[in-house]
Design a protein around this motif. Structure first.
Motif, PDB file in Angstrom:
ATOM      1  N   HIS A 368       0.830  -1.198   0.000  1.00 45.40           N
ATOM      2  CA  HIS A 368       0.000   0.000   0.000  1.00 45.40           C
ATOM      3  C   HIS A 368       0.872   1.258   0.000  1.00 45.40           C
ATOM      4  CE1 HIS A 368      -3.959  -1.908   0.845  1.00 45.40           C
ATOM      5  NE2 HIS A 368      -3.197  -2.847   1.388  1.00 45.40           N
ATOM      6  N   HIS A 372      -1.252   5.232   3.559  1.00 44.89           N
ATOM      7  CA  HIS A 372      -2.316   4.276   3.879  1.00 44.89           C
ATOM      8  C   HIS A 372      -1.808   3.179   4.797  1.00 44.89           C
ATOM      9  CE1 HIS A 372      -5.261   5.240   0.340  1.00 44.89           C
ATOM     10  NE2 HIS A 372      -4.875   6.307   1.017  1.00 44.89           N
ATOM     11  N   TYR A 376      -3.548   2.142   8.260  1.00 40.58           N
ATOM     12  CA  TYR A 376      -4.091   0.806   8.517  1.00 40.58           C
ATOM     13  C   TYR A 376      -3.351   0.113   9.654  1.00 40.58           C
ATOM     14  CZ  TYR A 376      -6.504   1.297   4.021  1.00 40.58           C
ATOM     15  OH  TYR A 376      -7.306   1.724   2.987  1.00 40.58           O
ATOM     16  N   PHE A 383      -2.486  -6.021  10.785  1.00 37.81           N
ATOM     17  CA  PHE A 383      -2.112  -5.527   9.451  1.00 37.81           C
ATOM     18  C   PHE A 383      -0.617  -5.678   9.206  1.00 37.81           C
ATOM     19  CE2 PHE A 383      -0.686  -2.188   6.565  1.00 37.81           C
ATOM     20  CZ  PHE A 383      -1.543  -2.363   5.487  1.00 37.81           C
ATOM     21  N   VAL A 406     -10.151   0.366  -1.498  1.00 33.86           N
ATOM     22  CA  VAL A 406     -10.653  -0.027  -0.182  1.00 33.86           C
ATOM     23  C   VAL A 406     -11.781   0.931   0.174  1.00 33.86           C
ATOM     24  CG1 VAL A 406     -10.106  -0.315   2.257  1.00 33.86           C
ATOM     25  CG2 VAL A 406      -8.403  -0.913   0.527  1.00 33.86           C
ATOM     26  N   ASP A 409     -13.710  -0.583   5.924  1.00 30.72           N
ATOM     27  CA  ASP A 409     -12.743  -1.346   6.724  1.00 30.72           C
ATOM     28  C   ASP A 409     -12.882  -2.840   6.488  1.00 30.72           C
ATOM     29  OD1 ASP A 409     -11.572   0.849   7.768  1.00 30.72           O
ATOM     30  OD2 ASP A 409     -12.395   0.666   9.788  1.00 30.72           O
ATOM     31  N   ILE A 412     -10.386  -4.109   3.822  1.00 31.37           N
ATOM     32  CA  ILE A 412      -8.989  -4.279   4.240  1.00 31.37           C
ATOM     33  C   ILE A 412      -8.853  -5.387   5.283  1.00 31.37           C
ATOM     34  CG2 ILE A 412      -9.048  -2.506   6.045  1.00 31.37           C
ATOM     35  CD1 ILE A 412      -6.134  -3.257   3.645  1.00 31.37           C
ATOM     36  N   ARG A 415      -8.825  -8.540   3.374  1.00 23.59           N
ATOM     37  CA  ARG A 415      -7.564  -8.627   2.639  1.00 23.59           C
ATOM     38  C   ARG A 415      -6.451  -9.118   3.566  1.00 23.59           C
ATOM     39  NH1 ARG A 415      -5.755  -3.489  -0.863  1.00 23.59           N
ATOM     40  NH2 ARG A 415      -7.756  -4.037  -1.833  1.00 23.59           N
TER      41      ARG A 415
END
Length: 450
Positions: A368, A372, A376, A383, A406, A409, A412, A415
């Motif tokens: 990312h 970002h 995150y 993460f 994204v 939330d 992500i 992901r």
């Protein structure tokens, strides 16, 4: 989040493997084996040795592995290598091969491999003990018999290469996990060991989250307490049982080598056979439609949270928000040629240069933008686990429907779940499957490819 993990050299095991291959190949020329083609034989024994070594975990000797555990590895390696060697006679139909010379060759190889194996282990132990190299800094949370035994092992067995820094006791009135976390960050601690018996489930979860989000390895001393349903790795440090919370296949040297070889070959193929002619054509269209560079460069976070320059074909008009805002549906910044190459994911192809340079892999968690990533890392639990491996051009999350913008939330979070599954269950077959699925999706077109 500026921690850079101090790993031991990842070259040690590949170098050992290379020297073993030199030994088994050079020894061939000391005997009259009566081979029709010595080079075919050398290729055969080299491939056989590598396959057997991978299956036998021959090079997965850890710093705390006891010498008595190495003997079975050597025995299995030589036995299966002997079988493969004599199978060569029938497989390649070479009845003139001297069985006696082949037996003498095997005996010499066995002696040389054993001597080299034990000699390198001895030298590594001396390197850690005398020169204090290849060191891992550790702390222990807990104050009981097993915790004290482990600390004693760290201080006594210098050849293991662990430097004990501090013990945190829950019996201390001033103890708090927050103080422990601060100490870990301030002193660049590599590994955290804790006694399950002395922590509540809430404290253990808090410790797990901290380790995941700050790229620290967390290991615990097991007892009769309930252990979470994780993919655990069971090891012995001397006679102390230790469980590693997260087993990461790509931390093993053989797997790392296989993946890197795949990355190099795959990226070279794309660069030579596709980018070599496609780049000049796209450059003309990109330049004709808007002023600016052909390639777009953006800082992203990769392995161990380190920043690198990620390359793409430029698909937008030059703008100040390119490094801050993701592309959205109907984004006015996207050019006509940009819309086409984004829809087909062609804009990502220059990242194969990132793969060749070693900043990325063909398959892995998608990186990312730095802004970002920082956001995150604070908002999304676990993460940071994504940074235990190199980022990829494509990934399991992307072929599972979580690519592109994204929007919430939930996007992500899902992901991250797929990325963690990939990290813990990596295999070369999985990489190939994801690469093929990515190509299929690019041809079909994807809803969020904009």
């Amino acid at each position: 989040m500026d921690y850079k993990k101090g790993r031991y050299s990842s070259l040690i095991k590949p170098i050992f493997g290379f020297i073993d291959l030199v030994i088994i190949n050079m020894a061939v020329f000391y005997f009259e084996i009566n081979l029709k083609n010595v080079y075919v034989f050398c290729l055969y024994i080299s491939v056989s040795w590598i396959i057997i070594a991978v299956k036998n975990h021959f090079y997965e000797v850890q710093r705390h592995t006891r010498l008595i555990q190495i003997a079975p590895l050597l025995f299995r390696q030589i036995v299966f290598f002997t079988i493969a060697l004599y199978a060569f006679i029938g497989f390649f139909k070479q009845p003139s091969v001297s069985r006696l010379s082949l037996g003498n060759y095997l005996l010499l190889v066995f002696i040389l491999i054993c001597v080299f194996k034990f000699l390198t282990i001895f030298l590594l132990k001396k390197y850690r003990t005398v020169l204090r190299g290849n060191i891992r800094k550790v702390i222990v949370i807990g104050n009981n018999d097993k915790a004290r035994q482990l600390i004693k092992t760290f201080n006594k067995r210098l050849d293991f290469g662990y430097k004990f820094e501090a013990e945190f006791s829950l019996k201390d009135k001033e103890f708090s996990l927050e103080n422990c976390f601060d100490y870990v960050i301030e002193n660049n601690i590599d590994e955290i060991y804790f006694s399950v018996a002395e922590l509540s489930n809430k404290q253990i979860n808090k410790l797990i989250d901290f380790a995941d989000n700050n790229l620290r390895e967390l290991k615990f001393i097991p007892d009769n307490k309930d252990i979470y349903s994780k993919k655990l790795k069971y090891e012995y440090y001397d006679y102390i049982p230790i469980l590693s919370l997260r087993a990461i296949p790509l931390q093993e040297s053989v797997n790392k080598f296989v993946k890197r070889l795949f990355d190099i070959l795959f990226s070279l193929f794309i660069i030579v056979f596709i980018l070599s002619w496609l780049t000049p054509i796209l450059a003309i269209f990109i330049k004709l439609e808007s002023k600016g560079p052909v390639f777009f460069k953006q800082s992203r976070n990769g392995f161990n949270y380190q920043e690198f320059d990620c390359y793409k074909f430029r698909s937008m008009t030059p703008n100040k928000n390119a490094h801050l805002l993701q592309a959205t549906k109907g984004d006015l910044r996207i050019t006509k040629i940009g819309a086409l190459i984004r829809k087909t994911s062609i804009d990502e192809l220059p990242q194969f240069f990132n793969v060749l340079f070693g900043d990325m892999s063909v398959v892995g968690p998608r990186p990312h933008m730095v802004s970002h990533t920082n956001m995150y890392a604070q908002r999304i639990d676990k993460f940071m686990v994504r940074h235990f491996v190199k980022p990829g051009i494509t990934g399991l999350a992307q072929v599972s429907g979580f690519r592109g913008e994204v929007e919430t939330d939930k996007d992500i979070i899902n992901r991250v779940k797929y990325d963690i599954f990939y990290i813990e269950n990596w295999s070369l077959l999985l990489d190939v499957k994801i690469a093929v699925q990515t190509l299929t999706n690019a041809i079909k077109g994807e809803e969020k490819a904009y």
